[in-house]
Scaffold this active site. Structure first.
Site, PDB file in Angstrom:
ATOM      1  CG  ASP A 299      -1.953   1.051   1.224  1.00  9.98           C
ATOM      2  OD1 ASP A 299      -2.127   1.704   0.189  1.00  9.98           O
ATOM      3  OD2 ASP A 299      -2.582   1.261   2.275  1.00  9.98           O
TER       4      ASP A 299
ATOM      5  CD  GLU B 214      -5.233   6.498  -0.937  1.00  9.25           C
ATOM      6  OE1 GLU B 214      -6.394   6.040  -0.959  1.00  9.25           O
ATOM      7  OE2 GLU B 214      -4.397   6.149  -0.083  1.00  9.25           O
ATOM      8  CD  GLU B 215      -2.770   4.983   2.725  1.00 10.59           C
ATOM      9  OE1 GLU B 215      -3.902   5.064   3.241  1.00 10.59           O
ATOM     10  OE2 GLU B 215      -2.339   3.939   2.196  1.00 10.59           O
TER      11      GLU B 215
ATOM     12  CG  ASP C 188      -4.617   2.118  -3.024  1.00 12.03           C
ATOM     13  OD1 ASP C 188      -3.683   1.573  -2.404  1.00 12.03           O
ATOM     14  OD2 ASP C 188      -5.301   3.040  -2.544  1.00 12.03           O
TER      15      ASP C 188
ATOM     16  CG  HIS D  99      -3.694   1.588   6.691  1.00 12.83           C
ATOM     17  ND1 HIS D  99      -4.824   2.343   6.862  1.00 12.83           N
ATOM     18  CD2 HIS D  99      -3.385   1.688   5.373  1.00 12.83           C
ATOM     19  CE1 HIS D  99      -5.200   2.871   5.705  1.00 12.83           C
ATOM     20  NE2 HIS D  99      -4.334   2.488   4.787  1.00 12.83           N
TER      21      HIS D  99
END
Lengths: 489, 489
Positions: B318, B351-352, B377, B448
């Protein structure tokens, strides 16, 4: 090898189950084991005639444990939840002893007591690692037991890397002096846990070697077989007069990252912070309880595990499961009636940091005769092998154990050797013992990491462990006299 | 369902392979996938006649990527090693943009440039969680993006627990006021990643709800599907005027431990330290590169992923893998010759933390026509489905894509919808798109967390991704004109 081929056929029959569970590797393994357990539990089916060589009472105790033991789960769930991490010599290990005394008394065991002893206490402090150049990034590190402190400011140095302990040993001092040493290895995951001895050398010998050659500090690739950012700690000792230096383990993904960085060919600088501390002498202790035998003059059967754990996890597989299995099996015998021989449960203290509990027990009781020593300290996955060292005169007893365990899918290994951690020195002294080997394939994924938590224990496999231990105790007990009234506490 | 049944048969044929690999769950899954990839690559065998509906040039590009793509691995290996974590708006993300520009130029792409934009920057600080009573023990926690700081002294409070976001929503303010709120959930691991929307609510809505009810702080069970001591971070926003409070995620084993402790029925006190900081406005940017089409007047095909990552891992799944797949596929087309349409690679920034890169691109280019938008993604496990939203007039193109992908084991899903993270708002605006769905079964084990590292990427499955993307680009390119000389840079 025919026996193995038969096993293959059984596994093939379970293949559809495997595929259905392919979503989760862990559940896949669990389904596989569950299928095997079901298959091996076939003697329970009344139409399938059991071996006449196994005492039906032993078989009944074995099969009942496999079906329904909850004692072991209760112990490991309780200890890991209500105490959690319990590093040797700390206040947390003291709370674990208090918990243990309460639990063993509540289970109805006799002669519950603590045999205390002194030991040196080391504790972890704040710790971090960071690559400063050429590619700045943090890494995950854990101090090894007995590491020196870097102080709060840490140490900064160039990395010099070796692919093995032999490479470090061969290096000239000038290559090592003033550097942060990194030692790599390729430990494999094996069912029998082999590899931990050989591939554990960077942790055990690396710090002393690096210190003797003048290194600033050392980091090793974690002695483990997983790929998670959870470093594996473990004890090491500076020997041969080597001055203590900071010594840590990088998680395996970090060690592999460091190798990739080093392969770019530029000098690599690391900042390492390990604020470990030696607290001096503290107290630990062995917690002991018994199922009194009908004949107190006979040597006891010692069953045990260790109560202390490393500090990063809650010590579920190492060794909450072990003490749980030992006590659950003893409880099942006690509930069935009075054994001829005494069963002595020993929950050893301070194993992780140097076998202090085992050595204390040996000093106090090692000259007394024991019928057998048995220890569980290798997780809670399925037991696949039984070894024993009972002597030529007790060959029939050893063979009876093997016959009684076979329906659990356990192979009989050596009749001339047994092992164990706390009991190891006493087995070396010549005391008799039995070793029930758990499948170690995933043990070193978790061993000594923050990931050693309750969710890693599969209740079905835990029950198979208790069934195996109950079987061994039933065979060795000398006969269980059932109570006149069937109502027992 | 016949197609599925056929697949089952294939899987059964691979069952012996599965058993041989039972030692390691991950390698088991990899072997399974490898067997499937081999099975699905059967058109390569010259005796097996391919579908006449697939252009042989497209099939050749697809099969060559499946066999031998190394570009994607080189990109994700390079970025994760030489930059590592690259949180949006930080100096590390700036280094990632510099790396990206160098890499895209070195690969031979045209018009390599950065489109910068401003954004608010939040960073993690020291963090810890500790149960003070009734069973003192440390827990593993990570701040959620945009968490308020507890300050260095932390906050201490009684835990009030809810089994879902709905339970928290229904709670009277008096139950929540001044407490540390814990919200549990039961997110499942699904192939299509469903569950993240519904079960992610504790992270997304929990902090605002808790703040509005006067909570001191909130910790949620990590939004994930693993059992490792690696907490899952992720962004959340305090909405409806809610005052920011400290908000963290416990690792899943810790969340389960907390539930066990709560079930004992005694008040539970936690000390929580989250020293997060808002740094104000910083800079991010989108990195753009192109394979120029023979007809510059035609709308480009946008292929992308996001360059930023969370800070705990190195952002391999990611989304290092995503930008690698997109660029590798474009490179394979470029190396084959000149496409009629321009292929535009966009490696989105930030993005996150709120789709800032996607929104900046939309603001600059969202009104321009695009032939299609495609984003990767969701890791690098095998692509299993293709959806598209190209409109009724382009149904034949969508069907051609499906036919060309089928030999990779990819099912054709909807012709009326597509999705993506950065491209999501533009798809919502009506731009056309294609969505290649990776198998998400293990994605939320890693997503994450500190465990998002290179070792989680299976090179064989990564190649299947590149093969699928190359196929889609080959179909959509409008035809590739081969160079007169076969020698190209």
């Amino acid at each position: 090898m025919d026996a193995n081929r038969d096993l293959m056929v059984d596994f093939r029959r379970t293949a559809v189950t495997i595929f259905h569970c392919a979503a989760s590797p862990l559940s896949m393994v669990r389904s596989l084991i569950a299928a095997v357990l079901l298959a091996t539990a076939s003697p329970l089916a009344s139409q399938v005639h059991p071996s006449p060589q196994v005492d039906p009472k032993v078989a009944a105790l074995r099969d009942a444990a496999l079906e329904g033991d909850e004692h072991a789960w209760d112990i490991v769930e309780g200890l890991t939840t209500e105490v959690g991490p319990r590093l040797a010599g700390t206040e947390a290990e003291g709370r674990a002893r208090e918990w243990a005394v309460r639990k063993l008394k509540a289970m109805g065991f006799a002669n519950v007591r603590v045999e205390p002893f002194d030991m040196p206490v080391w504790v972890r402090g704040h710790e971090s690692a960071e690559i400063l150049a050429p590619f700045p990034q943090p890494m995950v590190v854990a101090a090894l037991g007995n590491s020196a402190s870097t102080g709060p400011g840490g140490v900064t140095g160039e990395i010099v890397a070796f692919d093995s302990i032999d490479a470090l040993r061969a290096a000239p001092n000038a290559m090592v002096r003033g550097k942060i040493i990194f030692v790599d290895h390729r430990m494999p995951a094996n069912q029998d846990g082999s590899g931990y001895g050989q591939f554990g050398a960077p942790r055990r010998q690396g710090p002393t070697l690096a210190s003797q050659k003048g290194a600033l500090a050392i980091v090793v690739r974690s002695i483990g077989t997983d790929h998670h950012r959870n470093p594996h700690t473990g004890v090491m000792t500076f020997s041969d007069g080597a001055k203590p230096i900071p010594a840590g383990a990088l998680s395996i993904p970090d060690a592999e990252q460091l190798v990739r960085i080093l392969k770019r060919g530029q000098p690599v600088t690391m900042k390492l912070v390990l604020e470990s501390r030696n607290l001096g002498t503290g107290q630990s202790g062995n917690v002991i309880a018994e199922v009194p035998g009908r004949d107190p003059s006979l040597p006891p059967i010692l069953v045990g595990g260790h109560l202390d754990s490393w500090d990063q996890g809650t010590g579920a597989i190492d060794d909450g499961a072990g003490i749980a299995i030992a006590a659950a099996a003893a409880k099942r015998i006690m509930d069935a009636g009075r054994p001829l021989r005494t069963i002595r449960i020993v929950w050893f203290g301070a194993e992780e940091v140097g076998l202090f509990g085992g050595l204390d027990y040996r000093a106090r009781h090692g000259k007394e005769p024991h019928h057998a020593l048995i220890e569980s300290d290798f997780g809670a996955d399925k037991i696949w092998k039984v070894d024993s060292k009972l002597g030529e005169a007790r060959k029939a007893e050893a063979e009876a154990i093997g016959k009684a365990l076979a329906p659990l899918g356990i192979v009989t290994g050596s009749l001339a050797e047994a092992d164990g951690s706390d009991i190891g020195p006493m087995l070396g002294d010549g005391l008799p013992g039995v070793a029930l080997s758990q499948d170690g394939t995933r043990y070193f994924d978790i061993h000594h990491t923050p990931d050693d938590t309750l969710d890693k224990i599969d209740p079905a496999q835990l029950r198979q462990n208790v069934a195996a231990w109950t079987t061994v105790l039933a065979v060795m007990s000398g006969g269980i006299e059932e109570p006149k009234s069937r109502k027992r506490r």
